[in-house]
Design a protein around this motif. Structure first.
Motif, PDB file in Angstrom:
ATOM      1  N   UNK A  24       0.840  -1.197   0.000  1.00  0.00           N
ATOM      2  CA  UNK A  24       0.000   0.000   0.000  1.00  0.00           C
ATOM      3  C   UNK A  24       0.878   1.251   0.000  1.00  0.00           C
ATOM      4  N   UNK A  25       1.906   1.272   0.832  1.00  0.00           N
ATOM      5  CA  UNK A  25       2.812   2.420   0.890  1.00  0.00           C
ATOM      6  C   UNK A  25       3.603   2.582  -0.404  1.00  0.00           C
ATOM      7  N   UNK A  26       4.097   1.482  -0.949  1.00  0.00           N
ATOM      8  CA  UNK A  26       4.830   1.535  -2.221  1.00  0.00           C
ATOM      9  C   UNK A  26       3.953   2.147  -3.304  1.00  0.00           C
ATOM     10  N   UNK A  27       2.717   1.678  -3.397  1.00  0.00           N
ATOM     11  CA  UNK A  27       1.807   2.180  -4.425  1.00  0.00           C
ATOM     12  C   UNK A  27       1.512   3.668  -4.212  1.00  0.00           C
ATOM     13  N   UNK A  28       1.344   4.076  -2.956  1.00  0.00           N
ATOM     14  CA  UNK A  28       1.054   5.495  -2.681  1.00  0.00           C
ATOM     15  C   UNK A  28       2.204   6.383  -3.144  1.00  0.00           C
ATOM     16  N   UNK A  29       3.441   5.976  -2.837  1.00  0.00           N
ATOM     17  CA  UNK A  29       4.605   6.777  -3.257  1.00  0.00           C
ATOM     18  C   UNK A  29       4.824   6.702  -4.757  1.00  0.00           C
ATOM     19  N   UNK A  30       4.568   5.556  -5.370  1.00  0.00           N
ATOM     20  CA  UNK A  30       4.710   5.414  -6.814  1.00  0.00           C
ATOM     21  C   UNK A  30       3.743   6.342  -7.530  1.00  0.00           C
ATOM     22  N   UNK A  31       2.501   6.403  -7.062  1.00  0.00           N
ATOM     23  CA  UNK A  31       1.489   7.250  -7.699  1.00  0.00           C
ATOM     24  C   UNK A  31       1.773   8.734  -7.470  1.00  0.00           C
ATOM     25  N   UNK A  32       2.524   9.058  -6.417  1.00  0.00           N
ATOM     26  CA  UNK A  32       2.856  10.462  -6.128  1.00  0.00           C
ATOM     27  C   UNK A  32       4.004  10.957  -6.997  1.00  0.00           C
ATOM     28  N   UNK A  33       4.786  10.033  -7.538  1.00  0.00           N
ATOM     29  CA  UNK A  33       5.971  10.420  -8.321  1.00  0.00           C
ATOM     30  C   UNK A  33       5.603  10.955  -9.691  1.00  0.00           C
TER      31      UNK A  33
END
Length: 78
Positions: free
Chosen positions: A69-78
């Motif tokens: 969940x955290x990986x996806x959140x940061x990936x989508x923020x990039x």
């Protein structure tokens, strides 16, 4: 985000494997019983110190590691 909810040790379920496949994951991963993988930053509204999460279309009724969940959140923020 998780106030009042207990973390538990992640174990792959049949439902998890149907969606994500059978993958080798660390035994140290933590999760919740139900997981919203669309918990990205643009789906969080802040009102003072209260967090409101919107957009629940990617909520699964089985555990998924919080690291994903955290990986996806940061990936989508990039």
């Amino acid at each position: 985000m998780t106030q009042g909810h207990r973390w538990k040790k992640f174990q792959q379920t049949e439902e998890f494997c149907k969606v994500f496949g059978e993958v080798a994951l660390s035994e140290e991963l933590q999760c919740q019983e139900v997981t919203n993988i669309d918990m990205i930053f643009s789906n969080i509204l802040l009102e003072g110190e209260t967090w409101h999460f919107i957009d629940y279309e990617w909520t699964f009724s089985f555990p998924i590691p919080i690291h994903f969940v955290l990986y996806r959140a940061f990936l989508m923020a990039a």
